[in-house]
Design a protein around this motif. Structure first.
Motif, PDB file in Angstrom:
ATOM      1  N   SER A 235      20.498  -2.099  17.353  1.00  0.00           N
ATOM      2  CA  SER A 235      21.122  -0.992  16.621  1.00  0.00           C
ATOM      3  C   SER A 235      20.148   0.180  16.671  1.00  0.00           C
ATOM      4  O   SER A 235      19.029   0.086  16.157  1.00  0.00           O
ATOM      5  CB  SER A 235      21.401  -1.392  15.165  1.00  0.00           C
ATOM      6  N   TYR A 236      20.586   1.253  17.298  1.00  0.00           N
ATOM      7  CA  TYR A 236      19.709   2.402  17.548  1.00  0.00           C
ATOM      8  C   TYR A 236      20.203   3.594  16.732  1.00  0.00           C
ATOM      9  O   TYR A 236      21.333   4.040  16.884  1.00  0.00           O
ATOM     10  CB  TYR A 236      19.709   2.742  19.038  1.00  0.00           C
ATOM     11  N   TYR A 237      19.327   4.089  15.867  1.00  0.00           N
ATOM     12  CA  TYR A 237      19.656   5.175  14.945  1.00  0.00           C
ATOM     13  C   TYR A 237      18.821   6.385  15.344  1.00  0.00           C
ATOM     14  O   TYR A 237      17.596   6.364  15.246  1.00  0.00           O
ATOM     15  CB  TYR A 237      19.323   4.714  13.532  1.00  0.00           C
ATOM     16  N   SER A 238      19.492   7.420  15.842  1.00  0.00           N
ATOM     17  CA  SER A 238      18.804   8.622  16.326  1.00  0.00           C
ATOM     18  C   SER A 238      18.805   9.699  15.246  1.00  0.00           C
ATOM     19  O   SER A 238      19.857  10.109  14.764  1.00  0.00           O
ATOM     20  CB  SER A 238      19.507   9.148  17.583  1.00  0.00           C
ATOM     21  N   LEU A 239      17.610  10.136  14.862  1.00  0.00           N
ATOM     22  CA  LEU A 239      17.458  11.240  13.915  1.00  0.00           C
ATOM     23  C   LEU A 239      16.848  12.412  14.676  1.00  0.00           C
ATOM     24  O   LEU A 239      15.681  12.379  15.068  1.00  0.00           O
ATOM     25  CB  LEU A 239      16.552  10.825  12.750  1.00  0.00           C
ATOM     26  N   SER A 283      19.248  11.219   1.450  1.00  0.00           N
ATOM     27  CA  SER A 283      19.316  10.685   2.808  1.00  0.00           C
ATOM     28  C   SER A 283      20.204   9.452   2.871  1.00  0.00           C
ATOM     29  O   SER A 283      20.244   8.629   1.953  1.00  0.00           O
ATOM     30  CB  SER A 283      17.913  10.307   3.287  1.00  0.00           C
ATOM     31  N   ASN A 284      20.927   9.340   3.988  1.00  0.00           N
ATOM     32  CA  ASN A 284      21.757   8.150   4.187  1.00  0.00           C
ATOM     33  C   ASN A 284      21.084   7.145   5.114  1.00  0.00           C
ATOM     34  O   ASN A 284      21.745   6.266   5.663  1.00  0.00           O
ATOM     35  CB  ASN A 284      23.136   8.541   4.751  1.00  0.00           C
ATOM     36  N   ILE A 285      19.776   7.266   5.292  1.00  0.00           N
ATOM     37  CA  ILE A 285      19.043   6.266   6.065  1.00  0.00           C
ATOM     38  C   ILE A 285      19.076   4.941   5.301  1.00  0.00           C
ATOM     39  O   ILE A 285      18.722   4.893   4.125  1.00  0.00           O
ATOM     40  CB  ILE A 285      17.583   6.707   6.298  1.00  0.00           C
ATOM     41  N   TYR A 313       7.297  11.735   6.946  1.00  0.00           N
ATOM     42  CA  TYR A 313       7.245  10.448   7.637  1.00  0.00           C
ATOM     43  C   TYR A 313       6.893   9.323   6.664  1.00  0.00           C
ATOM     44  O   TYR A 313       7.469   8.230   6.718  1.00  0.00           O
ATOM     45  CB  TYR A 313       6.207  10.490   8.760  1.00  0.00           C
ATOM     46  N   LYS A 314       5.943   9.584   5.787  1.00  0.00           N
ATOM     47  CA  LYS A 314       5.526   8.565   4.813  1.00  0.00           C
ATOM     48  C   LYS A 314       6.701   8.133   3.937  1.00  0.00           C
ATOM     49  O   LYS A 314       6.869   6.947   3.646  1.00  0.00           O
ATOM     50  CB  LYS A 314       4.383   9.098   3.949  1.00  0.00           C
ATOM     51  N   GLN A 315       7.526   9.090   3.530  1.00  0.00           N
ATOM     52  CA  GLN A 315       8.695   8.761   2.717  1.00  0.00           C
ATOM     53  C   GLN A 315       9.711   7.943   3.508  1.00  0.00           C
ATOM     54  O   GLN A 315      10.298   6.992   2.980  1.00  0.00           O
ATOM     55  CB  GLN A 315       9.352  10.050   2.218  1.00  0.00           C
ATOM     56  N   ILE A 316       9.905   8.320   4.763  1.00  0.00           N
ATOM     57  CA  ILE A 316      10.863   7.594   5.593  1.00  0.00           C
ATOM     58  C   ILE A 316      10.388   6.162   5.828  1.00  0.00           C
ATOM     59  O   ILE A 316      11.182   5.217   5.758  1.00  0.00           O
ATOM     60  CB  ILE A 316      11.080   8.319   6.938  1.00  0.00           C
TER      61      ILE A 316
END
Length: 427
Positions: A235-239, A283-285, A313-316
Protein backbone atom coordinates in the motif's frame (compact mmCIF):
# COMPACT_ATOMS: atom_id res chain seq x y z
CA UNK A 1 -24.84 -19.36 72.15
CA UNK A 2 -24.08 -15.64 71.77
CA UNK A 3 -22.44 -14.20 68.66
CA UNK A 4 -19.49 -13.03 70.75
CA UNK A 5 -18.71 -16.59 71.88
CA UNK A 6 -19.18 -17.96 68.34
CA UNK A 7 -16.82 -15.33 66.87
CA UNK A 8 -14.28 -15.96 69.63
CA UNK A 9 -14.43 -19.70 68.97
CA UNK A 10 -13.92 -19.21 65.19
CA UNK A 11 -10.92 -17.00 65.87
CA UNK A 12 -9.39 -19.67 68.10
CA UNK A 13 -9.99 -22.32 65.44
CA UNK A 14 -8.42 -19.98 62.87
CA UNK A 15 -5.27 -19.54 65.01
CA UNK A 16 -5.05 -23.28 65.59
CA UNK A 17 -5.31 -23.99 61.84
CA UNK A 18 -2.52 -21.50 61.09
CA UNK A 19 -0.30 -23.05 63.77
CA UNK A 20 -0.82 -26.48 62.22
CA UNK A 21 -0.08 -25.09 58.77
CA UNK A 22 -3.54 -26.06 57.61
CA UNK A 23 -4.02 -23.16 55.18
CA UNK A 24 -7.10 -24.66 53.51
CA UNK A 25 -9.01 -24.83 56.85
CA UNK A 26 -7.80 -21.33 57.78
CA UNK A 27 -9.20 -19.96 54.50
CA UNK A 28 -12.57 -21.69 55.10
CA UNK A 29 -12.81 -20.26 58.62
CA UNK A 30 -11.84 -16.77 57.36
CA UNK A 31 -14.71 -16.95 54.84
CA UNK A 32 -17.13 -17.93 57.62
CA UNK A 33 -15.98 -14.98 59.74
CA UNK A 34 -16.49 -12.66 56.76
CA UNK A 35 -20.02 -14.01 56.10
CA UNK A 36 -20.96 -13.53 59.78
CA UNK A 37 -20.21 -9.83 59.53
CA UNK A 38 -17.81 -9.92 62.47
CA UNK A 39 -14.78 -7.66 62.45
CA UNK A 40 -11.46 -9.28 61.59
CA UNK A 41 -8.75 -9.43 64.23
CA UNK A 42 -5.30 -8.06 63.31
CA UNK A 43 -4.11 -11.62 62.58
CA UNK A 44 -7.12 -12.33 60.36
CA UNK A 45 -6.60 -9.03 58.49
CA UNK A 46 -2.94 -9.89 57.98
CA UNK A 47 -3.83 -13.32 56.60
CA UNK A 48 -6.52 -11.82 54.34
CA UNK A 49 -4.04 -9.31 52.93
CA UNK A 50 -1.48 -12.08 52.41
CA UNK A 51 -4.02 -14.10 50.42
CA UNK A 52 -4.89 -11.06 48.31
CA UNK A 53 -1.22 -10.36 47.55
CA UNK A 54 -0.63 -13.98 46.55
CA UNK A 55 -3.71 -13.93 44.31
CA UNK A 56 -2.59 -10.66 42.68
CA UNK A 57 0.92 -12.04 42.17
CA UNK A 58 -0.42 -15.16 40.45
CA UNK A 59 -2.71 -13.09 38.23
CA UNK A 60 0.18 -10.81 37.24
CA UNK A 61 2.36 -13.84 36.59
CA UNK A 62 -0.29 -15.29 34.27
CA UNK A 63 -0.65 -11.93 32.50
CA UNK A 64 3.12 -11.72 31.97
CA UNK A 65 3.21 -15.25 30.58
CA UNK A 66 0.31 -14.50 28.23
CA UNK A 67 1.98 -11.30 27.03
CA UNK A 68 5.28 -13.12 26.54
CA UNK A 69 3.47 -15.79 24.52
CA UNK A 70 1.68 -13.18 22.41
CA UNK A 71 4.95 -11.32 21.79
CA UNK A 72 6.68 -14.55 20.72
CA UNK A 73 3.79 -15.40 18.40
CA UNK A 74 3.84 -11.87 16.98
CA UNK A 75 7.59 -12.07 16.33
CA UNK A 76 7.22 -15.48 14.69
CA UNK A 77 4.34 -14.19 12.60
CA UNK A 78 6.39 -11.11 11.63
CA UNK A 79 9.38 -13.24 10.67
CA UNK A 80 7.15 -15.47 8.55
CA UNK A 81 6.07 -12.38 6.61
CA UNK A 82 9.63 -11.19 5.98
CA UNK A 83 11.44 -12.08 2.78
CA UNK A 84 14.25 -14.48 3.58
CA UNK A 85 17.51 -13.10 2.07
CA UNK A 86 18.78 -15.38 -0.70
CA UNK A 87 22.57 -15.73 -0.71
CA UNK A 88 22.85 -16.31 -4.48
CA UNK A 89 20.67 -13.30 -5.26
CA UNK A 90 22.68 -11.06 -2.91
CA UNK A 91 25.90 -12.26 -4.56
CA UNK A 92 24.41 -11.41 -7.97
CA UNK A 93 23.50 -7.85 -6.89
CA UNK A 94 27.01 -7.29 -5.53
CA UNK A 95 28.46 -8.46 -8.84
CA UNK A 96 26.01 -6.56 -11.08
CA UNK A 97 26.44 -3.25 -9.23
CA UNK A 98 30.13 -3.90 -8.56
CA UNK A 99 29.56 -3.15 -4.90
CA UNK A 100 32.69 -2.65 -2.79
CA UNK A 101 32.53 -2.18 0.98
CA UNK A 102 35.40 0.18 1.80
CA UNK A 103 34.42 0.24 5.48
CA UNK A 104 31.33 -0.56 7.56
CA UNK A 105 29.58 2.58 6.25
CA UNK A 106 30.99 3.39 2.79
CA UNK A 107 29.62 1.30 -0.09
CA UNK A 108 30.87 2.03 -3.59
CA UNK A 109 28.79 1.12 -6.66
CA UNK A 110 30.14 1.38 -10.20
CA UNK A 111 27.82 -1.10 -11.92
CA UNK A 112 24.13 -1.66 -12.58
CA UNK A 113 21.58 -4.39 -13.19
CA UNK A 114 21.43 -3.73 -16.91
CA UNK A 115 18.73 -6.35 -17.53
CA UNK A 116 16.33 -4.22 -15.47
CA UNK A 117 17.54 -0.66 -16.00
CA UNK A 118 18.15 -0.73 -19.78
CA UNK A 119 14.54 -1.65 -20.50
CA UNK A 120 13.23 0.76 -17.87
CA UNK A 121 15.27 3.62 -19.29
CA UNK A 122 14.21 2.84 -22.88
CA UNK A 123 10.53 2.83 -21.92
CA UNK A 124 10.92 6.13 -20.08
CA UNK A 125 12.47 7.71 -23.18
CA UNK A 126 9.59 6.38 -25.32
CA UNK A 127 7.09 7.90 -22.91
CA UNK A 128 8.82 11.30 -22.95
CA UNK A 129 9.12 11.33 -26.73
CA UNK A 130 5.40 10.67 -27.04
CA UNK A 131 4.66 13.48 -24.61
CA UNK A 132 6.89 15.94 -26.50
CA UNK A 133 5.36 14.97 -29.83
CA UNK A 134 2.07 16.50 -28.65
CA UNK A 135 3.68 19.97 -28.41
CA UNK A 136 4.89 22.15 -31.28
CA UNK A 137 8.67 22.55 -31.56
CA UNK A 138 8.51 26.24 -30.71
CA UNK A 139 6.31 25.77 -27.64
CA UNK A 140 8.34 22.76 -26.55
CA UNK A 141 11.57 24.79 -26.58
CA UNK A 142 9.98 27.57 -24.48
CA UNK A 143 8.40 25.18 -21.98
CA UNK A 144 11.58 23.15 -21.58
CA UNK A 145 13.65 26.31 -21.06
CA UNK A 146 11.34 27.47 -18.26
CA UNK A 147 11.35 24.06 -16.58
CA UNK A 148 15.13 23.63 -16.86
CA UNK A 149 15.79 27.08 -15.42
CA UNK A 150 13.54 26.28 -12.47
CA UNK A 151 14.93 22.83 -11.70
CA UNK A 152 18.56 23.96 -12.17
CA UNK A 153 18.11 26.13 -9.06
CA UNK A 154 19.32 23.03 -7.22
CA UNK A 155 22.80 23.54 -8.65
CA UNK A 156 23.14 27.00 -7.08
CA UNK A 157 21.79 26.04 -3.66
CA UNK A 158 18.20 27.21 -4.12
CA UNK A 159 14.92 25.33 -3.86
CA UNK A 160 12.99 25.06 -7.17
CA UNK A 161 9.32 26.02 -7.47
CA UNK A 162 8.45 22.97 -9.63
CA UNK A 163 5.57 24.99 -11.08
CA UNK A 164 6.00 24.61 -14.85
CA UNK A 165 4.07 22.12 -16.98
CA UNK A 166 7.19 20.27 -18.16
CA UNK A 167 9.05 20.32 -14.84
CA UNK A 168 8.11 16.65 -14.21
CA UNK A 169 9.43 15.74 -17.66
CA UNK A 170 12.73 17.55 -17.06
CA UNK A 171 12.99 15.79 -13.69
CA UNK A 172 12.45 12.48 -15.48
CA UNK A 173 15.31 13.33 -17.85
CA UNK A 174 17.86 14.77 -15.43
CA UNK A 175 17.32 13.21 -11.98
CA UNK A 176 14.75 10.41 -11.99
CA UNK A 177 16.95 7.55 -13.21
CA UNK A 178 19.73 8.27 -10.72
CA UNK A 179 17.25 8.56 -7.86
CA UNK A 180 15.56 5.28 -8.80
CA UNK A 181 19.05 3.73 -8.98
CA UNK A 182 19.70 4.94 -5.41
CA UNK A 183 16.30 3.77 -4.10
CA UNK A 184 16.80 0.37 -5.75
CA UNK A 185 19.96 -0.10 -3.69
CA UNK A 186 18.28 1.27 -0.56
CA UNK A 187 15.55 -1.39 -0.79
CA UNK A 188 18.23 -3.99 -1.49
CA UNK A 189 20.06 -3.09 1.73
CA UNK A 190 16.81 -3.44 3.69
CA UNK A 191 16.19 -6.83 2.04
CA UNK A 192 19.77 -7.93 2.74
CA UNK A 193 19.24 -7.16 6.45
CA UNK A 194 16.11 -9.35 6.47
CA UNK A 195 13.76 -6.41 7.12
CA UNK A 196 11.65 -6.42 3.94
CA UNK A 197 8.13 -7.84 4.47
CA UNK A 198 5.87 -9.40 1.85
CA UNK A 199 3.01 -7.10 2.85
CA UNK A 200 3.63 -3.56 3.99
CA UNK A 201 2.48 0.05 3.91
CA UNK A 202 4.65 2.94 2.70
CA UNK A 203 4.23 6.67 3.27
CA UNK A 204 6.36 8.58 0.78
CA UNK A 205 6.78 12.21 1.91
CA UNK A 206 7.40 14.71 -0.91
CA UNK A 207 7.11 11.69 -3.17
CA UNK A 208 7.50 13.46 -6.51
CA UNK A 209 6.52 10.98 -9.24
CA UNK A 210 6.86 8.04 -6.83
CA UNK A 211 10.60 7.41 -7.06
CA UNK A 212 10.56 5.17 -3.98
CA UNK A 213 7.85 2.96 -5.47
CA UNK A 214 9.76 2.66 -8.75
CA UNK A 215 12.99 1.70 -6.97
CA UNK A 216 11.11 -0.99 -5.02
CA UNK A 217 9.31 -2.29 -8.11
CA UNK A 218 12.51 -2.64 -10.13
CA UNK A 219 14.23 -4.33 -7.19
CA UNK A 220 11.43 -6.88 -6.82
CA UNK A 221 11.56 -7.57 -10.58
CA UNK A 222 15.19 -8.61 -10.09
CA UNK A 223 14.10 -11.67 -8.08
CA UNK A 224 13.05 -13.39 -11.29
CA UNK A 225 15.37 -16.27 -12.10
CA UNK A 226 16.56 -16.73 -8.52
CA UNK A 227 13.43 -17.76 -6.65
CA UNK A 228 9.71 -17.55 -6.99
CA UNK A 229 8.43 -14.13 -6.02
CA UNK A 230 6.00 -14.53 -3.11
CA UNK A 231 2.62 -12.85 -3.14
CA UNK A 232 3.46 -9.22 -2.47
CA UNK A 233 1.07 -6.48 -1.43
CA UNK A 234 2.22 -2.90 -1.03
CA UNK A 235 0.00 0.00 0.00
CA UNK A 236 1.72 3.14 -1.26
CA UNK A 237 0.63 6.53 0.08
CA UNK A 238 2.05 9.50 -1.83
CA UNK A 239 2.21 12.86 -0.05
CA UNK A 240 3.30 15.46 -2.60
CA UNK A 241 2.66 19.16 -3.18
CA UNK A 242 2.81 19.00 -6.99
CA UNK A 243 -0.13 17.12 -8.49
CA UNK A 244 1.62 17.21 -11.89
CA UNK A 245 4.43 15.05 -10.47
CA UNK A 246 1.92 12.59 -9.05
CA UNK A 247 -0.03 12.46 -12.30
CA UNK A 248 3.02 11.90 -14.52
CA UNK A 249 4.45 9.34 -12.12
CA UNK A 250 1.23 7.32 -12.10
CA UNK A 251 0.87 7.69 -15.87
CA UNK A 252 4.28 6.17 -16.51
CA UNK A 253 3.72 3.53 -13.79
CA UNK A 254 0.62 2.27 -15.59
CA UNK A 255 2.50 2.26 -18.86
CA UNK A 256 5.58 0.42 -17.64
CA UNK A 257 5.27 -1.32 -14.26
CA UNK A 258 1.77 -2.71 -14.76
CA UNK A 259 2.82 -4.21 -18.11
CA UNK A 260 5.41 -6.45 -16.44
CA UNK A 261 4.85 -10.20 -16.23
CA UNK A 262 5.07 -10.17 -12.43
CA UNK A 263 3.73 -6.80 -11.28
CA UNK A 264 3.56 -6.00 -7.58
CA UNK A 265 0.09 -5.93 -6.11
CA UNK A 266 0.18 -2.22 -5.28
CA UNK A 267 -2.55 -0.01 -3.88
CA UNK A 268 -1.94 3.69 -4.50
CA UNK A 269 -3.32 6.62 -2.61
CA UNK A 270 -2.37 10.14 -3.67
CA UNK A 271 -2.69 13.12 -1.36
CA UNK A 272 -1.72 16.42 -2.98
CA UNK A 273 -0.72 18.57 -0.05
CA UNK A 274 2.07 20.94 0.93
CA UNK A 275 3.82 19.62 4.04
CA UNK A 276 4.25 23.21 5.23
CA UNK A 277 0.47 23.52 5.54
CA UNK A 278 0.24 20.09 7.17
CA UNK A 279 -1.71 19.95 10.43
CA UNK A 280 -1.41 16.96 12.74
CA UNK A 281 -4.96 17.53 14.02
CA UNK A 282 -6.67 17.73 10.65
CA UNK A 283 -4.43 15.32 8.73
CA UNK A 284 -6.03 12.19 7.33
CA UNK A 285 -2.78 10.22 7.50
CA UNK A 286 -3.66 6.88 9.15
CA UNK A 287 -2.37 6.59 12.70
CA UNK A 288 0.27 3.97 13.59
CA UNK A 289 -0.22 2.46 10.12
CA UNK A 290 2.99 2.62 8.11
CA UNK A 291 5.77 0.04 8.09
CA UNK A 292 8.04 2.43 6.18
CA UNK A 293 8.05 6.20 5.92
CA UNK A 294 10.35 7.42 3.16
CA UNK A 295 11.90 10.87 2.77
CA UNK A 296 14.02 10.93 -0.35
CA UNK A 297 16.00 14.12 -1.04
CA UNK A 298 13.40 16.40 0.54
CA UNK A 299 15.69 18.54 2.67
CA UNK A 300 15.92 22.25 2.06
CA UNK A 301 18.64 24.80 1.39
CA UNK A 302 16.76 27.53 3.26
CA UNK A 303 17.59 27.07 6.97
CA UNK A 304 14.22 28.34 8.24
CA UNK A 305 12.33 26.08 5.87
CA UNK A 306 14.61 23.16 6.75
CA UNK A 307 13.92 23.50 10.49
CA UNK A 308 10.20 23.84 9.86
CA UNK A 309 10.28 20.70 7.72
CA UNK A 310 12.11 18.73 10.43
CA UNK A 311 9.48 19.72 13.01
CA UNK A 312 6.71 18.55 10.66
CA UNK A 313 8.52 15.29 9.88
CA UNK A 314 8.77 14.56 13.61
CA UNK A 315 5.00 14.93 13.96
CA UNK A 316 4.34 12.70 10.98
CA UNK A 317 6.66 10.00 12.34
CA UNK A 318 4.99 10.15 15.74
CA UNK A 319 1.51 9.87 14.26
CA UNK A 320 1.90 7.63 11.22
CA UNK A 321 4.68 5.12 11.92
CA UNK A 322 3.68 1.85 13.55
CA UNK A 323 5.61 0.55 16.55
CA UNK A 324 7.74 -1.85 14.50
CA UNK A 325 8.10 0.54 11.54
CA UNK A 326 11.15 2.20 10.01
CA UNK A 327 11.98 5.57 8.50
CA UNK A 328 14.10 5.53 5.33
CA UNK A 329 15.98 8.77 4.72
CA UNK A 330 17.90 9.52 1.53
CA UNK A 331 19.97 12.67 1.74
CA UNK A 332 22.75 13.84 -0.57
CA UNK A 333 26.16 14.03 1.06
CA UNK A 334 26.69 17.72 0.27
CA UNK A 335 23.23 18.59 1.60
CA UNK A 336 23.79 16.79 4.91
CA UNK A 337 27.11 18.51 5.56
CA UNK A 338 25.71 21.86 4.48
CA UNK A 339 22.82 21.59 6.96
CA UNK A 340 25.35 21.46 9.80
CA UNK A 341 27.92 23.73 8.15
CA UNK A 342 30.58 21.01 8.23
CA UNK A 343 33.35 20.27 5.76
CA UNK A 344 33.47 16.81 4.17
CA UNK A 345 36.53 14.84 5.19
CA UNK A 346 37.67 11.26 4.75
CA UNK A 347 36.68 10.69 8.38
CA UNK A 348 34.06 8.03 9.09
CA UNK A 349 33.82 9.00 12.77
CA UNK A 350 32.95 12.59 11.86
CA UNK A 351 30.41 11.23 9.38
CA UNK A 352 28.90 8.82 11.93
CA UNK A 353 28.53 11.57 14.54
CA UNK A 354 26.87 13.82 11.97
CA UNK A 355 24.38 11.11 10.99
CA UNK A 356 23.58 10.44 14.66
CA UNK A 357 23.00 14.17 15.21
CA UNK A 358 20.76 14.39 12.15
CA UNK A 359 18.67 11.35 13.13
CA UNK A 360 18.37 12.57 16.73
CA UNK A 361 17.11 15.95 15.53
CA UNK A 362 14.36 14.11 13.66
CA UNK A 363 13.32 12.46 16.93
CA UNK A 364 14.47 9.03 15.78
CA UNK A 365 16.90 6.30 16.79
CA UNK A 366 19.49 5.19 14.24
CA UNK A 367 19.28 1.56 13.10
CA UNK A 368 21.91 1.65 10.34
CA UNK A 369 23.26 3.82 7.56
CA UNK A 370 25.38 3.46 4.43
CA UNK A 371 27.14 6.08 2.36
CA UNK A 372 26.43 5.10 -1.25
CA UNK A 373 29.09 6.57 -3.51
CA UNK A 374 30.34 6.10 -7.05
CA UNK A 375 33.93 6.90 -6.09
CA UNK A 376 36.30 5.48 -3.50
CA UNK A 377 36.48 8.72 -1.51
CA UNK A 378 34.21 10.67 0.79
CA UNK A 379 35.86 13.85 -0.52
CA UNK A 380 34.43 15.11 -3.79
CA UNK A 381 36.59 14.92 -6.89
CA UNK A 382 37.11 17.96 -9.09
CA UNK A 383 34.73 18.31 -12.03
CA UNK A 384 37.42 17.22 -14.48
CA UNK A 385 38.50 14.26 -12.34
CA UNK A 386 34.93 13.08 -11.87
CA UNK A 387 34.13 13.46 -15.59
CA UNK A 388 37.05 11.19 -16.48
CA UNK A 389 36.13 8.73 -13.73
CA UNK A 390 32.51 8.61 -14.95
CA UNK A 391 33.57 8.03 -18.57
CA UNK A 392 35.86 5.17 -17.57
CA UNK A 393 34.02 3.49 -14.71
CA UNK A 394 30.31 4.32 -14.36
CA UNK A 395 27.28 2.83 -16.13
CA UNK A 396 25.91 5.06 -18.89
CA UNK A 397 22.34 6.14 -19.51
CA UNK A 398 22.49 4.82 -23.05
CA UNK A 399 18.91 5.64 -24.00
CA UNK A 400 18.46 8.92 -22.14
CA UNK A 401 21.79 10.53 -23.14
CA UNK A 402 20.82 11.18 -26.80
CA UNK A 403 17.60 12.83 -25.67
CA UNK A 404 19.39 15.08 -23.18
CA UNK A 405 21.97 16.02 -25.80
CA UNK A 406 19.19 16.90 -28.22
CA UNK A 407 17.10 19.08 -25.92
CA UNK A 408 19.68 20.44 -23.47
CA UNK A 409 22.75 20.59 -25.73
CA UNK A 410 24.70 18.46 -23.32
CA UNK A 411 27.99 17.31 -24.87
CA UNK A 412 28.80 14.36 -22.60
CA UNK A 413 27.11 11.04 -21.81
CA UNK A 414 24.91 10.91 -18.70
CA UNK A 415 25.83 8.30 -16.11
CA UNK A 416 24.26 6.59 -13.14
CA UNK A 417 25.99 8.15 -10.14
CA UNK A 418 25.66 8.00 -6.36
CA UNK A 419 26.54 10.40 -3.56
CA UNK A 420 23.82 9.72 -1.00
CA UNK A 421 23.38 8.61 2.58
CA UNK A 422 20.80 5.85 3.01
CA UNK A 423 19.69 6.04 6.63
CA UNK A 424 17.40 3.56 8.38
CA UNK A 425 15.88 4.71 11.67
CA UNK A 426 12.98 3.95 14.00
CA UNK A 427 10.98 5.65 16.72
Amino acid sequence: MSNFIINWWRSQQFKSALQRGDIRTAVQILQEIKKSGANFSWLEKLFRDKLQLERTFQENKRDVENLRKQLTEAKESKSNLLLNPNAEFIKYIYQAFKLVEHDEYKLQATGINSCIFDDFEARLVEYLQEEFSKISDKQLAIKLEDAVEDINSLKIGQDPDYRFSLTPHVYFMKYFLENVYCLYLAWFLIYQDGLLPTKFNILDIAAGPGTSAYGLALFLQSFSGFFEIPQMHVSYYSLEKQDSFQYRGLQFWRRYIESRITPINTYFRFVTSDIFSWDVKSSNIPKNFFDFIVISHCFFNDTVKQQEAINIYKQIFAQGLNHQGYVIIIVQDKKLFKIYNRQKLEDKNQEKNLVYEFVSELGLELVSYRYLTSTTSRISLSAAEFAKFARDKLPKQIHMSPMIKKYFRQKYESNYTLDDYVILAKK
